[in-house]
Write an enzyme that holds these catalytic residues in place. Structure first.
Site, mmCIF file in Angstrom:
data_model
loop_
_atom_site.group_PDB
_atom_site.id
_atom_site.type_symbol
_atom_site.label_atom_id
_atom_site.label_comp_id
_atom_site.label_asym_id
_atom_site.label_seq_id
_atom_site.Cartn_x
_atom_site.Cartn_y
_atom_site.Cartn_z
ATOM 1 N N VAL A 20 2.702 -1.385 3.995
ATOM 2 C CA VAL A 20 2.427 -0.821 3.818
ATOM 3 C C VAL A 20 3.510 0.170 4.222
ATOM 4 C CG1 VAL A 20 0.721 1.269 5.203
ATOM 5 C CG2 VAL A 20 0.143 -1.126 5.678
ATOM 6 N N CYS A 21 4.060 1.291 2.980
ATOM 7 C CA CYS A 21 4.456 2.053 3.248
ATOM 8 C C CYS A 21 4.517 3.226 4.320
ATOM 9 C CB CYS A 21 4.776 2.734 1.892
ATOM 10 S SG CYS A 21 6.268 4.316 1.797
ATOM 11 N N ILE A 22 6.065 3.118 5.035
ATOM 12 C CA ILE A 22 6.396 4.153 6.656
ATOM 13 C C ILE A 22 6.014 5.427 6.239
ATOM 14 C CG2 ILE A 22 8.753 3.986 6.435
ATOM 15 C CD1 ILE A 22 7.787 3.232 9.255
ATOM 16 N N PHE A 77 1.083 -1.098 -0.332
ATOM 17 C CA PHE A 77 0.088 0.148 0.054
ATOM 18 C C PHE A 77 1.008 0.819 -0.430
ATOM 19 C CE2 PHE A 77 -2.553 -3.971 2.173
ATOM 20 C CZ PHE A 77 -3.696 -3.352 1.306
ATOM 21 N N ALA A 126 2.436 6.741 4.986
ATOM 22 C CA ALA A 126 2.144 6.240 6.489
ATOM 23 C C ALA A 126 2.030 6.598 7.027
ATOM 24 C CB ALA A 126 1.667 4.747 6.368
#
Lengths: 119, 130
Positions: free
Chosen positions: B77-79, B39, B82
């Site tokens: 999830v791309c930190i 994501f 996010a």
């Protein structure tokens, strides 16, 4: 077919974060040692306009990232001739050196790269 | 065949995430393996623990979790994407002195390098974007 990465950028610098997040992954890929080419299509060619300043309130400009690309060995910047004309631009007035390609070259580039990311 | 999906659309705003979910279910039905869903961009909102759609609508987060539970698909999830959008797990919430967190396992915060790794490892990486 090469494992090199082609990142397609189709959005201008302001109004959304597509360009910024597309450039972000380009830098990460280059830092990981991948050979990265960028292809600017449609409004994406506006990313290469000279004289850009900060964007909408709170939005960092993307122009400094464009200036940094050579430090990451990202030196293959492809720009579609038709899109340049549509925006009333000439390759010589862009802020970096680019390779102008035709519509036919686009499909050749897509075939040539096994890894493509589209923003 | 080994697949990975890149989801860049927020749930309930655009079709992208919903199409990705159906595609995921279809390739698994066909006998393929879905290694991971990554994501990025507004797609990170799919991971929100606090998502509370009306009861007669599909619960996107829970449906991704069902996919993980049934087939071992990793939910990454791309930190960077996010955190700036308010999606933090307990550890990041503590680091940033927040009173709540909005992301929990099986979703994992990870770096963009992981997306590139998925693209290298899998036979196909399919993008779903608005």
């Amino acid at each position: 077919m090469t494992a090199d990465l082609l990142v397609i950028l189709r959005h201008g610098p302001y109004g959304s974060s597509w360009l910024r997040e597309g450039l972000d992954i380009s830098l990460v890929a280059a830092a990981f040692g991948q050979k990265v080419s960028l292809m600017f299509l449609g409004e994406g060619v506006l990313a290469l306009m000279p004289g850009q300043v900060k964007g909408a309130p709170g939005q960092k400009a993307t122009a400094p990232i464009i200036d940094m690309l050579t430090m990451y060995d990202i030196d293959r910047l492809l720009v579609c001739r038709d899109d340049l004309q549509r925006m009333g631009l000439q390759a010589e007035e862009l802020c970096v050196a680019v390779e102008v390609i035709s519509g036919e070259n686009i499909s050749a580039e897509l075939t040539h790269h096994s890894n493509v990311l589209n923003f | 065949m080994h697949y990975a999906l890149l989801v860049m659309g927020a749930p309930y705003s655009h079709q992208a995430a919903h199409s990705a979910l159906r595609f995921a279910q279809a390739i698994i039905r066909k006998g393929h393996h879905l290694d991971a869903v990554f994501f990025y961009h507004d797609g990170v909102h799919n991971a929100s623990t606090l998502m509370s759609p009306p009861q007669d609508e599909l619960h996107m987060r829970n449906t991704w979790v069902e996919l993980h539970d049934a087939h071992g698909t990793r939910l990454e999830v791309c930190i960077a994407a996010a955190l700036r959008r308010g999606l933090l797990d307990a550890q990041e919430a503590k680091r940033h002195a927040k009173t709540a967190h909005s992301l929990e396992a099986p979703f994992e915060l990870t770096g963009l390098g992981q997306l590139l790794e998925l693209q290298r490892q899998c036979d196909r990486l399919i993008t779903f974007a608005p």
